[in-house]
Design a protein around this motif. Structure first.
Motif: not given
Length: 201
Positions: A108-109, A48-52, A88-91, A79-80
């Motif tokens: 998001g990525l 959540y924090t890494a993407v957002g 980890p590239a996104g979810f 969660t995929w």
């Protein structure tokens, strides 16, 4: 200071609405998508924090561990995660609601993986999983609708990405939001910049 934020609510009402089914990743990308089957507040908060962090995702930043655990442990929450060369590239997070509705709660990525044509595949794959979610959760109703909302803070291509996968806008709202600093992936990280392409080694 405040700024205007447009929010679009989009939906699919049949599996046939999905365009560009998830046939596979871009040929040159070593990417795979795996479901995170063990509820993990630590991992989900990281995603959540890494993407957002640079697109103003803030609503879950104050969630305590117990709330993360409760949410992730609900039947029909999935969660995929897309991994690029093991990283980890996104979810995409799915959340089943009553009457067969499945929300794409987050998608998001990480900044380092944007612009590599991974997002379209991840979105298509995740939408397919929303449509067949009841096969993995017999206690949930068969999916009859998949919906998502995105806003102008999410980036210039977010709405178009959903529309290219067959989502249709059914509601639009405009609100005034207070200006806020981009939190980054952790306190003090600040605005994010893409990392060098690790494939160019």
């Amino acid at each position: 200071m405040s700024h205007s934020v447009t929010t679009w609510y989009l939906e699919q009402t049949s599996p046939a609405d999905l365009l560009f089914a998830a046939a596979g990743p871009p040929a040159e990308q070593d990417v795979r998508i795996v479901r995170s089957e063990v509820p993990s507040p630590e991992f989900s908060r990281f995603l959540y924090t890494a993407v957002g962090g640079d697109i103003l995702w803030t609503d879950r930043l104050d969630w305590p561990y117990a709330r993360w655990a409760e949410h992730l442990g609900r039947p029909g929450v999935e969660t995929w995660v897309a991994y690029g060369r093991g990283t980890p590239a996104g979810f995409i997070e799915l959340d089943a609601h009553p009457e067969g509705a499945v929300e794409i709660a987050y998608f998001g990525l990480l900044p380092a993986f944007r612009g590599r044509r991974i997002g379209g595949w991840l979105l298509a794959y995740g939408t397919e999983r929303a449509w067949d979610l009841a096969e993995r959760w017999p206690e949930r109703e068969r999916t009859t609708r998949v919906w998502v909302h995105t806003c102008s803070d999410d980036g210039p291509h977010a709405k178009a990405n959903y529309e290219r996968r067959g989502f249709r806008v059914y509601e639009t709202t405009v609100t005034q939001e207070a200006e806020a600093p981009m939190p980054g992936p952790w306190p003090g990280a600040g605005p994010l910049t893409p990392f060098p392409d690790s494939a160019a080694r």
